[in-house]
Design a protein around this motif. Structure first.
Motif, PDB file in Angstrom:
ATOM      1  N   ILE A  11      35.483  42.270  30.127  1.00  0.00           N
ATOM      2  CA  ILE A  11      37.261  43.142  29.839  1.00  0.00           C
ATOM      3  C   ILE A  11      37.903  42.627  30.846  1.00  0.00           C
ATOM      4  O   ILE A  11      38.725  42.743  31.037  1.00  0.00           O
ATOM      5  CB  ILE A  11      37.100  44.592  29.261  1.00  0.00           C
ATOM      6  CG1 ILE A  11      36.969  45.152  30.504  1.00  0.00           C
ATOM      7  CG2 ILE A  11      36.171  44.666  28.374  1.00  0.00           C
ATOM      8  CD1 ILE A  11      36.613  46.995  31.030  1.00  0.00           C
ATOM      9  N   ARG A  23      34.841  34.855  43.433  1.00  0.00           N
ATOM     10  CA  ARG A  23      33.131  34.738  44.323  1.00  0.00           C
ATOM     11  C   ARG A  23      31.992  34.906  43.697  1.00  0.00           C
ATOM     12  O   ARG A  23      30.811  34.861  44.156  1.00  0.00           O
ATOM     13  CB  ARG A  23      33.251  35.983  45.045  1.00  0.00           C
ATOM     14  CG  ARG A  23      34.761  35.693  46.464  1.00  0.00           C
ATOM     15  CD  ARG A  23      34.980  36.874  46.782  1.00  0.00           C
ATOM     16  NE  ARG A  23      35.004  38.125  46.909  1.00  0.00           N
ATOM     17  CZ  ARG A  23      35.857  39.098  47.030  1.00  0.00           C
ATOM     18  NH1 ARG A  23      37.703  38.340  46.874  1.00  0.00           N
ATOM     19  NH2 ARG A  23      35.918  40.082  45.933  1.00  0.00           N
ATOM     20  N   SER A  63      40.091  50.676  36.137  1.00  0.00           N
ATOM     21  CA  SER A  63      40.345  51.803  35.681  1.00  0.00           C
ATOM     22  C   SER A  63      39.178  52.913  34.495  1.00  0.00           C
ATOM     23  O   SER A  63      39.461  53.990  34.698  1.00  0.00           O
ATOM     24  CB  SER A  63      41.543  51.840  34.823  1.00  0.00           C
ATOM     25  OG  SER A  63      41.991  50.423  34.079  1.00  0.00           O
ATOM     26  N   VAL A  64      38.453  51.842  33.889  1.00  0.00           N
ATOM     27  CA  VAL A  64      37.906  52.681  33.599  1.00  0.00           C
ATOM     28  C   VAL A  64      36.464  53.497  34.969  1.00  0.00           C
ATOM     29  O   VAL A  64      36.584  55.156  34.812  1.00  0.00           O
ATOM     30  CB  VAL A  64      36.440  52.289  32.655  1.00  0.00           C
ATOM     31  CG1 VAL A  64      35.326  52.564  32.309  1.00  0.00           C
ATOM     32  CG2 VAL A  64      37.422  51.531  32.345  1.00  0.00           C
ATOM     33  N   ARG A 110      38.893  43.240  33.832  1.00  0.00           N
ATOM     34  CA  ARG A 110      38.605  44.082  34.947  1.00  0.00           C
ATOM     35  C   ARG A 110      38.484  45.618  34.506  1.00  0.00           C
ATOM     36  O   ARG A 110      38.193  46.425  33.398  1.00  0.00           O
ATOM     37  CB  ARG A 110      40.254  44.874  35.020  1.00  0.00           C
ATOM     38  CG  ARG A 110      41.085  44.155  35.805  1.00  0.00           C
ATOM     39  CD  ARG A 110      42.557  44.433  36.264  1.00  0.00           C
ATOM     40  NE  ARG A 110      43.233  43.995  37.574  1.00  0.00           N
ATOM     41  CZ  ARG A 110      42.460  43.550  38.536  1.00  0.00           C
ATOM     42  NH1 ARG A 110      41.009  43.582  39.072  1.00  0.00           N
ATOM     43  NH2 ARG A 110      42.991  42.305  39.690  1.00  0.00           N
ATOM     44  N   LEU A 140      36.552  38.456  38.987  1.00  0.00           N
ATOM     45  CA  LEU A 140      38.374  37.860  38.955  1.00  0.00           C
ATOM     46  C   LEU A 140      38.226  36.708  39.991  1.00  0.00           C
ATOM     47  O   LEU A 140      38.795  35.517  39.610  1.00  0.00           O
ATOM     48  CB  LEU A 140      38.602  38.981  39.072  1.00  0.00           C
ATOM     49  CG  LEU A 140      39.279  40.009  38.164  1.00  0.00           C
ATOM     50  CD1 LEU A 140      40.113  40.770  38.394  1.00  0.00           C
ATOM     51  CD2 LEU A 140      39.319  38.993  36.550  1.00  0.00           C
ATOM     52  N   HIS A 141      37.849  36.905  41.005  1.00  0.00           N
ATOM     53  CA  HIS A 141      38.396  36.240  42.429  1.00  0.00           C
ATOM     54  C   HIS A 141      37.474  34.695  42.399  1.00  0.00           C
ATOM     55  O   HIS A 141      37.363  33.829  43.037  1.00  0.00           O
ATOM     56  CB  HIS A 141      38.037  36.718  43.603  1.00  0.00           C
ATOM     57  CG  HIS A 141      39.697  37.437  43.547  1.00  0.00           C
ATOM     58  ND1 HIS A 141      39.064  39.268  44.164  1.00  0.00           N
ATOM     59  CD2 HIS A 141      40.475  37.685  42.772  1.00  0.00           C
ATOM     60  CE1 HIS A 141      40.532  39.897  44.148  1.00  0.00           C
ATOM     61  NE2 HIS A 141      41.207  38.946  43.389  1.00  0.00           N
TER      62      HIS A 141
END
Lengths: 270, 264
Positions: free
Chosen positions: A177, A98, A182-183, A179, A95-96
């Motif tokens: 997806i 990196r 939460s999975v 993120r 997401l970031h």
């Protein structure tokens, strides 16, 4: 093939060496972290103790048998926790943005990612698991032959592979997806149920779920029923021996998902 | 109110971006509810006299513990938010907002709460009602007291998690404490095993801790198993909420002075 594998392993240990050295910079962190983990496990196990002190046996399992179930799970988990725990943070790298840095180096992406970190907190798990397991072994008056010890070691290592591959697959989901946090949270809660109780105390649907869909029962429950000579909840004796097979299947599945995810990876651009 | 509304809207917006989450997590919660339901059902069959209440009330308690998990989790996540802001050095952006920091954090978690209620609790409620013999509160009065008690429990867990977040400003990494904290909440709050099943000595300790105000009080009111009057239950929760709020406020004032922002 063999040559490249050797080279990869060499590189991996080099990475791990660097990770350990960088971790050793924060000694007090290590101490506090280990104490935190030991408290966590003590609290978890007391929950089981409360249940057993109330009901004496849980679906045919005595207290020390459940401690052994817990200890065995934790042994597998501790190896995962030390070396592979950061699979659950893969989403942050993706997401970031990196993650891109792994792609530009002339070296396997997976190797770089796995070698990036060691999680010293897992050491607390090793201590606790060994203590819990030895206490249970003595209190149950067990005396395993060499063959049973080999079976045990293979089962523990298979457990590590199973948990690692589940984390690998869930982590790779974030290629699609975004993120997967939460999975992870959910799988952790489910794993906890499996770690604290024999699956006999849950309904048939749950037993099938942790056998066939999220096969965490192979980390501790099935091999242990075999070792303790107990019938298992699904009544299929062969399941006791299947942990290495399940580990192999998950490994293949994991590498498939990972490759697919990597091939379709587009940088988040940040 | 406008601020709260804005945070709720943002939370829904974020949830929409990661909407696949819904399809993975909500069924997962169903599985956990089912696991807890069958746990109590099987133990009940094993020793029916150890419970002192009928089976449906016991399984309702067990399922409720899972149903409330997303509710309380929305407040518990605040510690990770604060820890992440500290790690990235972006806490200053939050400090610059023309909003009291604690109120900002509360609004943020209430925004998340809205999402959790709609995407997890409502489907969960339907599921348990249809498949797991989920009982309504034992009386209308108990139902009302349950809602008040739940709100108070939410405030208690929010303030506790806020304090955990404060810890991250002091120590920079809270991962290991936060795991210990989570397991403590799970154990001492009665979320999994109700406090009346604890051995007396452990129960005495659990009653003296704030965690029981989070899950145990509302849940036992719901199934009509709270010993003592409803008023005293709600008052003790309110006392915990106010007391902890004052502690958190004090900590925040102290911590605020020692914040160092890591350069951008």
């Amino acid at each position: 093939m063999i040559e490249s594998l050797r080279e990869s392993l060499h590189l991996y240990f080099k990475f791990i060496g660097i990770a350990i050295r960088s971790r050793l910079e924060y000694r007090s962190d290590f101490l506090v972290g280990t104490v935190g983990i030991i408290i966590l496990n003590a609290v978890n196990l007391s929950l089981t103790w409360v249940m057993v002190s109330r009901f004496h046996v849980l679906a045919g399992w005595q207290f020390w048998e459940i401690v052994m179930l817990y200890g065995m799970w934790l042994l597998s988990h501790s190896i995962y926790a030390v070396f592979f725990w950061h699979l659950s943070t893969l989403e942050d790298d993706i997401l970031h943005g990196r993650f891109d840095q792994y792609l530009v180096r002339p070296c396997s992406v997976l190797l770089q990612f796995l070698g990036r970190e060691v999680n010293y907190m897992g050491v607390g798990d090793v201590f606790f698991a060994t203590a819990a397991f030895s206490l249970a072994y003595r209190n149950l008056g067990l005396d395993w032959a060499a063959g049973q010890w080999i079976f045990f070691v293979v089962a523990v290592l298979s457990g590590t592979v199973i948990e690692t591959c589940i984390a690998w697959i869930i982590g790779s989901l974030s290629f699609w997806i975004g993120r997967s946090r939460s999975v992870f949270w959910l799988s952790m809660r489910l794993k906890m149920l499996n770690q604290n109780y024999p699956i006999d105390v849950f309904g048939q649907g749950f037993r099938i779920f942790v056998t066939g869909f999220l096969p965490i029962a192979f980390m501790n429950y099935y091999p242990l029923t075999q070792l303790l000579g107990k019938p298992n909840a699904l009544g299929i004796a062969a399941l006791g021996f299947l942990s290495p097979v399940v580990a192999g299947i998950l490994l293949a599945l994991g590498s498939l998902v990972w490759r697919k995810g990597l091939a379709g990876y587009t940088s988040s651009g940040s | 109110m406008k601020v709260l509304y804005a945070f709720i809207r943002t939370a829904f917006h974020n949830a929409w971006i990661f909407r696949l989450d819904f399809w993975l997590i909500t069924p997962g919660l169903f599985i956990m509810m089912y696991a807890n339901y069958s746990l109590w059902a099987i133990l009940y069959r094993q020793s029916p006299h150890a419970f002192g209440m009928d089976l449906e009330r016991m399984t309702t308690y067990g399922v409720l513990g899972i149903l409330l998990l997303p509710v309380m989790r929305s407040a518990m996540r605040i510690q990770y938010y604060i820890a992440e802001q500290v790690r990235l050095g972006t806490l200053e952006l939050d400090l610059m907002k023309p909003l009291d920091f604690m109120f900002h954090m509360l609004s943020r978690s209430v925004g998340d709460l809205g999402v959790e209620l709609l995407t997890r609790c409502v489907p969960g409620l339907v599921f348990t009602y249809l498949f797991l013999d989920f009982r309504p509160p034992i009386s209308a009065q108990a139902g009302f007291a349950f809602l008040v008690s739940l709100a108070l429990g939410y405030l208690v867990i929010f303030v506790l998690s806020f304090l955990m977040g404060m810890l991250s400003i002091v120590t920079l990494d809270i991962r290991s404490y936060s795991w210990a904290y989570h397991s403590l909440v799970r154990f001492a709050s009665g979320q999994v095993v109700p406090l009346w099943m604890f051995p007396p000595a452990l129960a005495a300790i659990a009653v003296a801790l704030p965690f029981q105000a989070v899950y145990f009080v509302p849940m036992s009111i719901y199934v009509g198993a709270y010993e003592g009057s409803l008023q005293s239950a709600l008052l003790s929760q309110a006392a915990w909420a106010v007391g902890l709020f004052l502690v958190a406020r004090l900590c925040w004032e102290c911590v605020q002075r020692r914040i160092t922002i890591q350069g951008g």
